[in-house]
Design a protein around this motif. Structure first.
Motif, PDB file in Angstrom:
ATOM      1  N   LEU A  49      50.961  29.581 -31.542  1.00 19.83           N
ATOM      2  CA  LEU A  49      52.246  30.046 -32.049  1.00 19.83           C
ATOM      3  C   LEU A  49      53.296  28.941 -32.083  1.00 19.83           C
ATOM      4  N   GLY A  50      52.903  27.786 -32.623  1.00 16.82           N
ATOM      5  CA  GLY A  50      53.842  26.692 -32.786  1.00 16.82           C
ATOM      6  C   GLY A  50      53.840  25.679 -31.671  1.00 16.82           C
ATOM      7  N   MET A  51      53.204  25.964 -30.561  1.00 16.71           N
ATOM      8  CA  MET A  51      53.142  25.022 -29.451  1.00 16.71           C
ATOM      9  C   MET A  51      52.082  23.955 -29.725  1.00 16.71           C
ATOM     10  N   PRO A  52      52.311  22.697 -29.262  1.00 14.18           N
ATOM     11  CA  PRO A  52      51.274  21.673 -29.413  1.00 14.18           C
ATOM     12  C   PRO A  52      50.113  21.926 -28.459  1.00 14.18           C
ATOM     13  N   THR A  53      49.031  21.189 -28.658  1.00 13.40           N
ATOM     14  CA  THR A  53      47.867  21.310 -27.777  1.00 13.40           C
ATOM     15  C   THR A  53      48.243  20.847 -26.374  1.00 13.40           C
ATOM     16  N   PRO A  54      48.054  21.667 -25.338  1.00 13.11           N
ATOM     17  CA  PRO A  54      48.417  21.260 -23.968  1.00 13.11           C
ATOM     18  C   PRO A  54      47.601  20.060 -23.509  1.00 13.11           C
ATOM     19  N   THR A  55      48.243  19.152 -22.763  1.00 15.42           N
ATOM     20  CA  THR A  55      47.561  17.949 -22.289  1.00 15.42           C
ATOM     21  C   THR A  55      47.684  17.771 -20.777  1.00 15.42           C
ATOM     22  N   THR A  56      48.072  18.823 -20.054  1.00 17.11           N
ATOM     23  CA  THR A  56      48.100  18.778 -18.591  1.00 17.11           C
ATOM     24  C   THR A  56      47.458  20.051 -18.047  1.00 17.11           C
ATOM     25  N   GLU A  57      47.118  20.023 -16.777  1.00 18.19           N
ATOM     26  CA  GLU A  57      46.510  21.193 -16.155  1.00 18.19           C
ATOM     27  C   GLU A  57      47.511  22.335 -16.018  1.00 18.19           C
ATOM     28  N   PRO A 105      48.005  15.077 -15.879  1.00 17.07           N
ATOM     29  CA  PRO A 105      47.493  14.852 -17.239  1.00 17.07           C
ATOM     30  C   PRO A 105      45.964  14.945 -17.271  1.00 17.07           C
ATOM     31  N   ASN A 106      45.428  15.641 -18.250  1.00 13.18           N
ATOM     32  CA  ASN A 106      43.971  15.811 -18.322  1.00 13.18           C
ATOM     33  C   ASN A 106      43.401  15.397 -19.680  1.00 13.18           C
ATOM     34  N   ARG A 107      44.158  14.607 -20.428  1.00 11.41           N
ATOM     35  CA  ARG A 107      43.676  14.166 -21.737  1.00 11.41           C
ATOM     36  C   ARG A 107      44.273  12.813 -22.056  1.00 11.41           C
ATOM     37  N   GLU A 108      43.412  11.836 -22.341  1.00 12.94           N
ATOM     38  CA  GLU A 108      43.898  10.509 -22.681  1.00 12.94           C
ATOM     39  C   GLU A 108      44.496  10.499 -24.092  1.00 12.94           C
ATOM     40  N   GLY A 109      45.465   9.609 -24.277  1.00 13.06           N
ATOM     41  CA  GLY A 109      46.116   9.493 -25.575  1.00 13.06           C
ATOM     42  C   GLY A 109      47.554   9.059 -25.412  1.00 13.06           C
ATOM     43  N   PRO A 139      48.041   7.879 -15.235  1.00 14.91           N
ATOM     44  CA  PRO A 139      46.586   7.964 -15.094  1.00 14.91           C
ATOM     45  C   PRO A 139      46.080   9.389 -15.333  1.00 14.91           C
ATOM     46  N   GLU A 140      44.978   9.494 -16.030  1.00 12.09           N
ATOM     47  CA  GLU A 140      44.374  10.800 -16.278  1.00 12.09           C
ATOM     48  C   GLU A 140      43.787  11.363 -14.981  1.00 12.09           C
ATOM     49  N   GLY A 141      43.967  12.670 -14.775  1.00 10.79           N
ATOM     50  CA  GLY A 141      43.369  13.348 -13.638  1.00 10.79           C
ATOM     51  C   GLY A 141      44.102  13.167 -12.327  1.00 10.79           C
ATOM     52  N   LYS A 142      45.227  12.476 -12.310  1.00  9.02           N
ATOM     53  CA  LYS A 142      46.007  12.269 -11.092  1.00  9.02           C
ATOM     54  C   LYS A 142      47.288  13.100 -11.153  1.00  9.02           C
ATOM     55  N   ARG A 143      47.659  13.658 -10.001  1.00  9.24           N
ATOM     56  CA  ARG A 143      48.889  14.453  -9.947  1.00  9.24           C
ATOM     57  C   ARG A 143      50.088  13.526  -9.898  1.00  9.24           C
ATOM     58  N   VAL A 144      50.983  13.668 -10.889  1.00 14.30           N
ATOM     59  CA  VAL A 144      52.121  12.770 -11.050  1.00 14.30           C
ATOM     60  C   VAL A 144      53.405  13.523 -10.746  1.00 14.30           C
ATOM     61  N   ARG A 145      54.219  12.927  -9.884  1.00 14.18           N
ATOM     62  CA  ARG A 145      55.550  13.491  -9.616  1.00 14.18           C
ATOM     63  C   ARG A 145      56.594  12.668 -10.353  1.00 14.18           C
TER      64      ARG A 145
END
Length: 319
Positions: A42-50, A252-256, A211-217
């Motif tokens: 519904l207009g939202m982009p593809t999610p790239t985080t968990e 983040p769970n997707r590189e790009g 970094p992909e797969g790391k929890r970022v604050r």
């Protein structure tokens, strides 16, 4: 008789109007650039985080509730228009109903229930999205200023000495965030200008590496006015306020390389406050930090306006 002398009524038949409305709706629904895969978002982009699917689910649920209410209202309007229209043969005034207690109770209770349900799911998801872990994998101090961004990578990087917990440049960050900084984090930084571009994509603004797969604050501070840190496909944004520090975490769970922008009208060049987020493997991320250290971008840039005493007292009382 119509003004042009014909016997045709100037009022077009209801059937023709309905057909035109349906045609216009069909054009609006099919003339967009969305594919069938994009439509459920519904207009939202593809999610790239968990965390982003939680936001997407709340968005979709809100649309479903709005559509259900809309169908009900449109149905009642059309039902009234068709079945209670004035008769061609009878011209008397129809019976007038002034009070109907069950109906009045219904349209009072139902909106309260709808708002209560939306409030519950919003509060539930908001509290979950703003949860902070004791020790995140990566901490980035995002500094907003007119008209670009700086990123302090609070990391123990080879070639950079110091301690983020004692760094004067980070005095604007409250102790409750600084105590989670890694020990002996000399850190590196990058600062952007409005005319800067990402060398790979050509998109304007500085580039934040994650970094992909790391929890970022993200610890958000401002040097001047209120900004808003928004990474579009993260589906998450938060205000960057002078004298007050906000923080949130994502994985983040997707590189790009993804687009980011300021989502708060912050002055004449607000539209130029763009940036990029490059999500890479942990190994490439570590190498990027070393490259920044080799360029001499060690230590930290000033985080911004320190918290006021009033704000410190408020946070202390809320802990």
């Amino acid at each position: 008789m119509s003004p042009n002398g014909s016997d045709r009524s100037p009022r077009r038949p209801m059937r023709r109007k309905l057909l035109q409305a349906l045609t216009a709706g069909l054009v609006l629904a099919t003339a967009t650039g969305c594919t069938w895969e994009d439509f459920p978002r519904l207009g939202m982009p593809t999610p790239t985080t968990e965390e982003a699917p939680r936001i997407l689910s709340l968005w979709q649920g809100s649309w479903a509730a709005a559509l259900a209410v809309g169908v009900l209202v449109w149905g009642l309007i059309l039902w009234s228009a068709f079945f209670h229209r004035r008769s061609r043969t009878k011209v008397e005034v129809p019976p007038q109903t002034r009070y109907n207690v069950p109906i009045e109770a219904l349209y009072t209770v139902v909106p309260i229930l709808i708002v209560s349900v939306l409030f519950y799911f919003t509060a539930r998801d908001e509290s979950k999205l703003l949860e902070l872990e004791d020790k995140p994998d990566v901490t980035v101090n995002v500094v907003g200023f007119q008209w670009s961004w700086c990123f302090n990578y609070i990391e123990n990087v080879e070639g950079s000495t110091g301690d983020a917990k004692k760094a004067k440049e980070l005095d604007a960050v409250p102790d409750r965030y600084r105590e989670d900084f890694p020990a002996d984090a000399g850190g590196v930084y990058t600062c952007g200008t409005p005319g800067e571009e990402n060398p790979q994509t050509g998109n304007p603004g500085p580039t934040l590496w994650l970094p992909e797969g790391k929890r970022v604050r993200f610890v958000l501070t401002s040097r001047d006015v209120i900004h808003s840190f928004w990474v579009v496909p993260f589906l998450m944004k938060q205000d960057v306020i002078p004298g007050h520090t906000n923080a949130f975490e994502v994985t983040p769970n997707r590189e790009g390389t993804f687009l980011g922008k300021c989502a708060e009208l912050c002055g004449v060049d607000h539209s130029r406050m763009l940036f990029n987020v490059k999500v890479v493997s942990p190994e490439r991320y570590e190498q990027h930090l070393k490259d920044l250290a080799k360029k001499g971008q060690t230590g930290y840039v000033p985080a911004g306006i320190a918290q006021t005493s009033h704000e410190k007292n408020r946070e202390t009382n809320n802990l």
